[in-house]
Write an enzyme that holds these catalytic residues in place. Structure first.
Site, PDB file in Angstrom:
ATOM      1  N   HIS A  15      54.676   4.211  59.227  1.00  0.00           N
ATOM      2  CA  HIS A  15      55.715   5.148  59.208  1.00  0.00           C
ATOM      3  C   HIS A  15      55.735   5.921  57.928  1.00  0.00           C
ATOM      4  O   HIS A  15      56.235   5.645  56.958  1.00  0.00           O
ATOM      5  CB  HIS A  15      57.114   4.268  59.082  1.00  0.00           C
ATOM      6  CG  HIS A  15      57.616   3.697  60.530  1.00  0.00           C
ATOM      7  ND1 HIS A  15      58.261   4.371  61.475  1.00  0.00           N
ATOM      8  CD2 HIS A  15      57.271   2.807  61.097  1.00  0.00           C
ATOM      9  CE1 HIS A  15      58.492   3.719  62.434  1.00  0.00           C
ATOM     10  NE2 HIS A  15      57.948   2.584  62.294  1.00  0.00           N
TER      11      HIS A  15
ATOM     12  N   CYS B 165      54.975   5.441  65.533  1.00  0.00           N
ATOM     13  CA  CYS B 165      55.409   4.166  66.270  1.00  0.00           C
ATOM     14  C   CYS B 165      55.789   4.162  67.751  1.00  0.00           C
ATOM     15  O   CYS B 165      54.731   4.449  68.460  1.00  0.00           O
ATOM     16  CB  CYS B 165      56.288   3.725  65.324  1.00  0.00           C
ATOM     17  SG  CYS B 165      56.732   1.821  65.428  1.00  0.00           S
TER      18      CYS B 165
ATOM     19  N   GLU C  79      57.352   8.540  57.110  1.00  0.00           N
ATOM     20  CA  GLU C  79      58.730   9.018  56.677  1.00  0.00           C
ATOM     21  C   GLU C  79      59.348   7.844  55.842  1.00  0.00           C
ATOM     22  O   GLU C  79      60.147   8.266  55.034  1.00  0.00           O
ATOM     23  CB  GLU C  79      59.470   9.523  58.149  1.00  0.00           C
ATOM     24  CG  GLU C  79      60.340   8.229  58.878  1.00  0.00           C
ATOM     25  CD  GLU C  79      59.282   7.527  59.804  1.00  0.00           C
ATOM     26  OE1 GLU C  79      58.166   7.561  59.747  1.00  0.00           O
ATOM     27  OE2 GLU C  79      59.820   6.784  60.481  1.00  0.00           O
TER      28      GLU C  79
END
Lengths: 235, 85
Positions: free
Chosen positions: A204, A87, A206
């Site tokens: 994302h 990002c 994660e």
């Protein structure tokens, strides 16, 4: 696997990504302040996390790209080390000219925060070994400036070199304009440099690394990197 | 000497200016049908010390290429003058 997560003023996904690589592949993580001169010895992977470095002032990622640690990140990457920008981290990589391209505000002019389907274009990079090309994964997106831009000639050349790794797609894997949340050219959500060792990614992984988060598709990325490092692929 | 660099940064022609387009639509809705195009830029006013005006310009141009302008998507115009003029 030894991971360095670079922390800029305004980073806010640094702790999340550290947690994700710890719980999924048992990585040892060191947080590295942006004003540091050098990465920790023995680093296998550098992560530039998401957030709003320097408040997104001037241009997203512009000032972070010029901070002290980035000199060593560039040296690390040019010697073959793995660098992942997520990002705001992807925006920083373009501003640092480690990846070609630039980011413009989403064509909707709104901040978009939701899960998003992506088609994996390549399963031969250190970051995507455990995926299959053509597979559709679901990662959350959360950004205001996600419209990837590059002029047409360079974009065509970049496509020819197969640098696109993830594209926004329908859940069935079709790359359509309707499936493109921000207007990114060629539905580009993630790309690598020519060497394949630097990946920029707007969504994302994660936030999709444990069942409690609603998707574990991101865990495959950490497993891919870990496997690649164990295989001696490192610099 | 102290100089003032006035820097106007805007998106290159052909790069989608979504803010400009939205403002254009809004102006049309208000009845300003004569408006053909709107481009949104940003203005930076930099005060700097330099030996003379051409040195001040060179310094400001270096700042543009080092940080202030992303030449992949942006263009700029620069006016340099002695402060207080």
């Amino acid at each position: 696997m030894k991971v360095a997560v670079v922390v800029f003023p305004g980073s806010n996904c640094d702790a999340d990504v550290a947690h994700a690589v710890e719980v999924t592949v048992g990585a040892s993580v060191e947080m590295v302040w942006h004003a540091s001169e050098f990465l920790p010895a023995g680093t296998d992977l550098v992560i530039l996390p998401g957030g709003f470095s320097y408040g997104d002032y001037l241009r997203c990622g512009a000032m972070a790209a010029r901070s002290s640690i980035m000199k060593d990140v560039k040296r690390f990457a040019s010697s073959g080390g793995l660098v992942l920008g997520i990002c705001n981290g992807f925006q920083i990589l373009t501003e640092a000219k480690m990846l070609r391209g630039a980011f413009l505000p989403n064509r909707t002019l709104s901040f978009i925060c939701r899960p998003c389907a992506l088609r994996v274009e390549r399963d031969d990079t250190p970051f995507t070994l455990r995926y299959k090309a053509g597979q559709v994964v679901r990662f959350p997106i959360a950004h205001h400036e996600g419209l990837y831009y590059l002029d047409k000639d360079e974009l065509d050349a970049m496509e020819k070199r197969r640098q696109v790794v993830f594209r926004y797609a329908t859940p069935a894997g079709e790359v359509t304009d309707e499936a493109n949340p921000n207007g990114a050219l060629n539905n580009i959500a993630g790309m690598v440099n020519e060497g394949g060792n630097v990946l920029g990614l707007i969504p994302h992984p994660e936030r999709a690394s444990e069942p409690v988060l609603g998707s574990v598709d991101g865990a495959l990325m950490w497993q891919s990197i870990s496997e690649w490092i164990k295989g001696g692929g490192a610099h | 000497m102290r100089y003032r660099a006035s820097l106007l940064i805007y998106l290159k022609e052909g790069v989608l200016d979504i803010q400009g387009r939205t403002i254009l639509r809004s102006l049309h809705d208000l009845g300003y049908g004569e408006v053909q195009d709107v481009r949104v830029g940003k203005y930076l006013r930099i005060t700097l010390e330099a030996a003379d005006e051409s040195a001040a310009r060179r310094q400001a141009e270096a700042m543009c290429s080092d940080l202030l302008v992303n030449d992949l998507i942006e263009e700029y115009s620069l006016v340099v003058e002695e402060e207080g003029k």
